[in-house]
Design a protein around this motif. Structure first.
Motif, PDB file in Angstrom:
ATOM      1  N   UNK A  63      15.071   9.054  -5.278  1.00 40.22           N
ATOM      2  CA  UNK A  63      14.291  10.137  -4.686  1.00 40.22           C
ATOM      3  C   UNK A  63      13.496   9.705  -3.458  1.00 40.22           C
ATOM      4  N   UNK A  64      13.372   8.408  -3.220  1.00 39.24           N
ATOM      5  CA  UNK A  64      12.705   7.948  -1.997  1.00 39.24           C
ATOM      6  C   UNK A  64      13.610   8.109  -0.780  1.00 39.24           C
ATOM      7  N   UNK A  65      14.882   8.383  -1.015  1.00 36.14           N
ATOM      8  CA  UNK A  65      15.887   8.577   0.032  1.00 36.14           C
ATOM      9  C   UNK A  65      16.152   7.311   0.855  1.00 36.14           C
ATOM     10  N   UNK A  66      15.735   6.169   0.306  1.00 41.48           N
ATOM     11  CA  UNK A  66      15.952   4.896   0.991  1.00 41.48           C
ATOM     12  C   UNK A  66      16.748   3.924   0.117  1.00 41.48           C
ATOM     13  N   UNK A  95       9.248   0.882  -6.672  1.00 39.82           N
ATOM     14  CA  UNK A  95       8.687   0.041  -5.616  1.00 39.82           C
ATOM     15  C   UNK A  95       8.224   0.896  -4.439  1.00 39.82           C
ATOM     16  N   UNK A  96       9.057   1.851  -4.031  1.00 41.16           N
ATOM     17  CA  UNK A  96       8.665   2.732  -2.932  1.00 41.16           C
ATOM     18  C   UNK A  96       7.484   3.610  -3.343  1.00 41.16           C
ATOM     19  N   UNK A  97       7.505   4.067  -4.586  1.00 42.07           N
ATOM     20  CA  UNK A  97       6.393   4.892  -5.047  1.00 42.07           C
ATOM     21  C   UNK A  97       5.100   4.068  -5.105  1.00 42.07           C
ATOM     22  N   UNK A 102      -0.249   3.386  -3.275  1.00 43.01           N
ATOM     23  CA  UNK A 102      -1.317   2.482  -2.844  1.00 43.01           C
ATOM     24  C   UNK A 102      -1.815   2.836  -1.443  1.00 43.01           C
ATOM     25  N   UNK A 103      -0.904   3.265  -0.579  1.00 45.81           N
ATOM     26  CA  UNK A 103      -1.304   3.680   0.757  1.00 45.81           C
ATOM     27  C   UNK A 103      -2.210   4.912   0.687  1.00 45.81           C
ATOM     28  N   UNK A 104      -1.801   5.871  -0.148  1.00 44.16           N
ATOM     29  CA  UNK A 104      -2.614   7.092  -0.319  1.00 44.16           C
ATOM     30  C   UNK A 104      -3.978   6.758  -0.915  1.00 44.16           C
ATOM     31  N   UNK A 105      -3.986   5.900  -1.939  1.00 43.32           N
ATOM     32  CA  UNK A 105      -5.236   5.588  -2.627  1.00 43.32           C
ATOM     33  C   UNK A 105      -6.187   4.792  -1.737  1.00 43.32           C
ATOM     34  N   UNK A 209       0.746   2.019 -10.743  1.00 45.67           N
ATOM     35  CA  UNK A 209       1.101   1.626  -9.389  1.00 45.67           C
ATOM     36  C   UNK A 209      -0.042   0.906  -8.669  1.00 45.67           C
ATOM     37  N   UNK A 210      -1.200   0.793  -9.302  1.00 53.10           N
ATOM     38  CA  UNK A 210      -2.355   0.175  -8.650  1.00 53.10           C
ATOM     39  C   UNK A 210      -2.320  -1.343  -8.810  1.00 53.10           C
ATOM     40  N   UNK A 211      -2.812  -2.055  -7.811  1.00 52.07           N
ATOM     41  CA  UNK A 211      -2.972  -3.500  -7.975  1.00 52.07           C
ATOM     42  C   UNK A 211      -4.323  -3.795  -8.621  1.00 52.07           C
TER      43      UNK A 211
END
Length: 417
Positions: A63-66, A95-97, A102-105, A209-211
């Motif tokens: 679903x990431x299309x990559x 991984x993409x999610x 993380x970018x959004x958060x 998904x958080x570090x």
């Protein structure tokens, strides 16, 4: 393929998967034809040979299309493209999610930091305005029943319990006590508390998904406490809460009342009684499944009762008329009355009004009174007044508002103006 398998047969494997329309699962050879062609005795054996000989591999876009995923199919019945929903997890690119979340958060948390309020201990002055007679009683009852710590903060759960119990008739009095400065509410941070709730939901939904650093930062923000506290403000003339409590009690029991006090008391008693009647209406109508409209017409009838009967008689009247209304509603519903939808919310009031008119014209009480519901809770304020001021230790349900007022005034006496 697995050519090392003992029963490996490349030709059988090709025939087994040869198809006319793969998506519709239309195969060139049926299982029965394959049994006969390769001298196999059962479907189970055929599937075992095929499964261990090789498999089809389907490659799809996530679903990431990559990124892509591989899906392996070993026997025909596993190739059910109508069941792709059961393989949704394979479509998720974790991984993409993770990178996206993380970018959004990171952006979200940077914005969240900006909305953290700066707590300040706003100065407040000791109260100087005098409390009215009734306000003293409310405040004394409050500080006697709530366990107040050395910081003079009222515990939230006890404060809410007291306000809920004393809701009948004391709202304006508590508001006045706040306005005069004897109770003080710290800053309210409702918007920030809502932001914390939103962050808590995001943490619950996406924490996988958080570090580690992000989890620690979120937990730090969620641990911030900006709740609103209710503070008690002790007048300067008292050295401690205990001294003030005793002083309030002495002022109350030694007071004689003024004309304005009588007006305040009458208003309090009638407001309290009206709200109690509404509670009984809700209780008995819910029990009888009788609808009613809470409007000015209904309140007019409730006030007629309030001024004429004690609470036990009122509950008896309500219970009887709810029963009558239930029977009437059943009748008009099953008669196919075209106005049923309009009439149903007013039948109880019509019944109540008619019966009240009958009693008042005859100047009669109902034949029987009725015990209040078994879970009925008596207010601490009522208990204090009955025991320490009126001194008869009786619940007010056996009196009308006018009778309660008369007992009260008789017990304390009037101040010469």
């Amino acid at each position: 393929m697995n050519p090392e398998y003992d029963d490996f047969n490349l030709e059988l494997l090709r025939d087994y998967w040869e198809s006319v329309d793969i998506e519709k699962q239309q195969f060139t050879y049926t299982a029965k034809v394959l049994w006969q062609k390769y001298d196999i005795k059962s479907t189970a054996k055929l599937e075992r040979i095929v499964k261990h000989s090789g498999h089809l591999k389907y490659t799809g876009l996530k679903d990431c299309k990559k990124c892509y995923f591989d899906y392996e199919i070993y026997i025909r019945k596993d190739m059910d493209f109508k069941r792709w929903n059961s393989y949704k997890k394979k479509l998720v690119c974790h991984e993409c999610r993770r990178v996206s979340v993380q970018s959004y958060m990171n952006k979200y948390l940077n914005e969240f930091k900006l909305c953290i309020p700066i707590a300040s201990d706003a100065p407040y002055n000791p109260p100087t305005q005098q409390l009215s007679y009734l306000e003293k009683i409310v405040l004394y009852t409050m500080i006697s029943k709530i366990k107040i710590g050395s910081d003079n903060i009222l515990p939230q759960h006890e404060w809410h319990s007291f306000i809920e119990l004393e809701a009948n008739g004391t709202g304006d009095l508590v508001k006045k006590i706040f306005e005069k400065g004897y109770l003080f509410k710290t800053d309210e941070f409702d918007e920030f508390i809502q932001e914390q709730a939103n962050l808590r939901q995001l943490h619950s939904d996406y924490k996988q998904y958080f570090n580690e650093d992000m989890v620690h930062e979120i937990q730090t923000y969620l641990a911030l406490n900006f709740r609103t506290d209710i503070n008690l403000v002790i007048p300067e003339c008292y050295d401690s809460l205990e001294q003030w409590t005793l002083g309030l009690f002495q002022e109350i029991v030694e007071s004689k009342i003024h004309v304005q006090d009588i007006k305040d008391i009458e208003k309090y008693i009638k407001n309290k009684r009206l709200k109690e009647i509404y509670e009984l209406v809700g209780f008995i109508c819910d029990y009888r499944k009788v609808p009613y409209e809470k409007d000015s017409a209904l309140e007019f009838e409730l006030m007629r009762m309030l001024n004429s009967f004690n609470l036990r008689y009122i509950f008896s009247i309500l219970a009887y008329q709810a029963k009558e209304a239930s029977a009437e509603l059943y009748k008009i519903e099953h008669q196919g009355d075209s106005n049923y939808k309009f009439r149903k919310n007013h039948v109880f009031r019509y019944k109540l009004a008619s019966y009240l008119t009958h009693l008042l014209q005859k100047k009669q009480n109902p034949k029987f009174d009725r015990d209040l519901p078994i879970d009925w809770t008596y207010s601490e304020l009522e208990n204090f007044i009955s025991a320490q001021i009126i001194g008869n230790y009786e619940h007010w349900e056996v009196y009308t508002p006018d009778e309660i007022l008369a007992l009260w005034v008789e017990s304390v006496g009037m101040q010469n103006e």
